[in-house]
Write a protein that holds these residues in place. Sequence first.
Motif, PDB file in Angstrom:
ATOM      1  N   VAL A   1       0.839  -1.200   0.000  1.00  0.00           N
ATOM      2  CA  VAL A   1       0.000   0.000   0.000  1.00  0.00           C
ATOM      3  C   VAL A   1       0.872   1.248   0.000  1.00  0.00           C
ATOM      4  O   VAL A   1       0.611   2.200  -0.741  1.00  0.00           O
ATOM      5  CB  VAL A   1      -0.983  -0.011   1.195  1.00  0.00           C
ATOM      6  CG1 VAL A   1      -1.692   1.327   1.338  1.00  0.00           C
ATOM      7  CG2 VAL A   1      -1.999  -1.141   1.037  1.00  0.00           C
ATOM      8  N   ARG A   2       1.923   1.259   0.807  1.00  0.00           N
ATOM      9  CA  ARG A   2       2.817   2.423   0.856  1.00  0.00           C
ATOM     10  C   ARG A   2       3.475   2.685  -0.495  1.00  0.00           C
ATOM     11  O   ARG A   2       3.716   3.830  -0.864  1.00  0.00           O
ATOM     12  CB  ARG A   2       3.875   2.256   1.937  1.00  0.00           C
ATOM     13  CG  ARG A   2       3.327   2.425   3.336  1.00  0.00           C
ATOM     14  CD  ARG A   2       4.428   2.391   4.392  1.00  0.00           C
ATOM     15  NE  ARG A   2       3.861   2.582   5.700  1.00  0.00           N
ATOM     16  CZ  ARG A   2       3.468   3.762   6.199  1.00  0.00           C
ATOM     17  NH1 ARG A   2       3.576   4.846   5.483  1.00  0.00           N
ATOM     18  NH2 ARG A   2       2.960   3.843   7.412  1.00  0.00           N
ATOM     19  N   LEU A   3       3.762   1.619  -1.250  1.00  0.00           N
ATOM     20  CA  LEU A   3       4.350   1.760  -2.584  1.00  0.00           C
ATOM     21  C   LEU A   3       3.317   2.101  -3.649  1.00  0.00           C
ATOM     22  O   LEU A   3       3.649   2.284  -4.813  1.00  0.00           O
ATOM     23  CB  LEU A   3       5.069   0.463  -2.977  1.00  0.00           C
ATOM     24  CG  LEU A   3       6.330   0.143  -2.206  1.00  0.00           C
ATOM     25  CD1 LEU A   3       6.782  -1.290  -2.492  1.00  0.00           C
ATOM     26  CD2 LEU A   3       7.427   1.141  -2.548  1.00  0.00           C
TER      27      LEU A   3
ATOM     28  N   ILE B   1      -9.739   2.692  -6.084  1.00  0.00           N
ATOM     29  CA  ILE B   1      -8.587   1.839  -6.383  1.00  0.00           C
ATOM     30  C   ILE B   1      -7.636   2.551  -7.348  1.00  0.00           C
ATOM     31  O   ILE B   1      -6.419   2.588  -7.128  1.00  0.00           O
ATOM     32  CB  ILE B   1      -9.035   0.480  -6.956  1.00  0.00           C
ATOM     33  CG1 ILE B   1      -9.708  -0.350  -5.865  1.00  0.00           C
ATOM     34  CG2 ILE B   1      -7.842  -0.276  -7.559  1.00  0.00           C
ATOM     35  CD1 ILE B   1     -10.382  -1.619  -6.371  1.00  0.00           C
ATOM     36  N   LEU B   2      -8.179   3.128  -8.404  1.00  0.00           N
ATOM     37  CA  LEU B   2      -7.342   3.817  -9.387  1.00  0.00           C
ATOM     38  C   LEU B   2      -6.643   5.024  -8.777  1.00  0.00           C
ATOM     39  O   LEU B   2      -5.473   5.283  -9.053  1.00  0.00           O
ATOM     40  CB  LEU B   2      -8.179   4.218 -10.605  1.00  0.00           C
ATOM     41  CG  LEU B   2      -8.783   3.066 -11.410  1.00  0.00           C
ATOM     42  CD1 LEU B   2      -9.627   3.608 -12.560  1.00  0.00           C
ATOM     43  CD2 LEU B   2      -7.715   2.108 -11.907  1.00  0.00           C
ATOM     44  N   ARG B   3      -7.356   5.767  -7.935  1.00  0.00           N
ATOM     45  CA  ARG B   3      -6.758   6.945  -7.292  1.00  0.00           C
ATOM     46  C   ARG B   3      -5.608   6.544  -6.369  1.00  0.00           C
ATOM     47  O   ARG B   3      -4.544   7.157  -6.371  1.00  0.00           O
ATOM     48  CB  ARG B   3      -7.846   7.699  -6.518  1.00  0.00           C
ATOM     49  CG  ARG B   3      -7.371   8.984  -5.848  1.00  0.00           C
ATOM     50  CD  ARG B   3      -8.520   9.762  -5.212  1.00  0.00           C
ATOM     51  NE  ARG B   3      -9.259   8.993  -4.215  1.00  0.00           N
ATOM     52  CZ  ARG B   3     -10.506   8.526  -4.375  1.00  0.00           C
ATOM     53  NH1 ARG B   3     -11.171   8.738  -5.486  1.00  0.00           N
ATOM     54  NH2 ARG B   3     -11.094   7.840  -3.411  1.00  0.00           N
ATOM     55  N   GLU B   4      -5.808   5.497  -5.583  1.00  0.00           N
ATOM     56  CA  GLU B   4      -4.799   5.100  -4.591  1.00  0.00           C
ATOM     57  C   GLU B   4      -3.617   4.342  -5.184  1.00  0.00           C
ATOM     58  O   GLU B   4      -2.614   4.141  -4.507  1.00  0.00           O
ATOM     59  CB  GLU B   4      -5.449   4.285  -3.481  1.00  0.00           C
ATOM     60  CG  GLU B   4      -6.459   5.064  -2.672  1.00  0.00           C
ATOM     61  CD  GLU B   4      -5.908   6.346  -2.056  1.00  0.00           C
ATOM     62  OE1 GLU B   4      -4.712   6.402  -1.728  1.00  0.00           O
ATOM     63  OE2 GLU B   4      -6.683   7.311  -1.907  1.00  0.00           O
TER      64      GLU B   4
ATOM     65  N   ASP C   1       1.260   8.432 -10.882  1.00  0.00           N
ATOM     66  CA  ASP C   1       1.824   9.757 -10.663  1.00  0.00           C
ATOM     67  C   ASP C   1       1.814  10.188  -9.198  1.00  0.00           C
ATOM     68  O   ASP C   1       2.269  11.262  -8.855  1.00  0.00           O
ATOM     69  CB  ASP C   1       1.085  10.795 -11.522  1.00  0.00           C
ATOM     70  CG  ASP C   1      -0.397  10.892 -11.213  1.00  0.00           C
ATOM     71  OD1 ASP C   1      -0.937   9.968 -10.556  1.00  0.00           O
ATOM     72  OD2 ASP C   1      -1.013  11.859 -11.634  1.00  0.00           O
ATOM     73  N   GLN C   2       1.301   9.336  -8.328  1.00  0.00           N
ATOM     74  CA  GLN C   2       1.286   9.629  -6.900  1.00  0.00           C
ATOM     75  C   GLN C   2       2.579   9.128  -6.255  1.00  0.00           C
ATOM     76  O   GLN C   2       3.042   8.038  -6.548  1.00  0.00           O
ATOM     77  CB  GLN C   2       0.101   8.928  -6.214  1.00  0.00           C
ATOM     78  CG  GLN C   2      -1.240   9.435  -6.632  1.00  0.00           C
ATOM     79  CD  GLN C   2      -1.544  10.808  -6.059  1.00  0.00           C
ATOM     80  OE1 GLN C   2      -0.923  11.262  -5.109  1.00  0.00           O
ATOM     81  NE2 GLN C   2      -2.495  11.483  -6.649  1.00  0.00           N
TER      82      GLN C   2
END
Length: 113
Positions: A25-27, A100-103, A107-108
């Motif tokens: 999740v962090r990655l 899901i796509l946002r997280e 580019d994040q």
Amino acid sequence: MERPLLVYTTFPDAEVALSVGEALVRLRLAACVNVLPGMRSVYAWKGAVEQADEVVALIKSRETLAEPLAAALKSRHPYETPIVLHLPVSEADPETLAWILRETAPDQAPFNG
């Protein structure tokens, strides 16, 4: 539009599963990892039938991250040959898919800490 992906894997215990899950999740390779304890497995391994207590982990991600997610999972996994099953999702609630796509957006930046 990009589709969600579920990845099924197992771990020897919840602590390991949560640790690996948090790293994914962090990655931003996963939006969420559900750890389901209390499973007893019977499996064939190196010519013998084995039994073990395990936990299931269901990883929510996106299809284009399948390869890097599997590589990151395998590199952190304690098993010699971890189970990594990619379960394609035919449909998802639009709000769930957007989350899901946002997280897992490329580019994040990864989460710190």
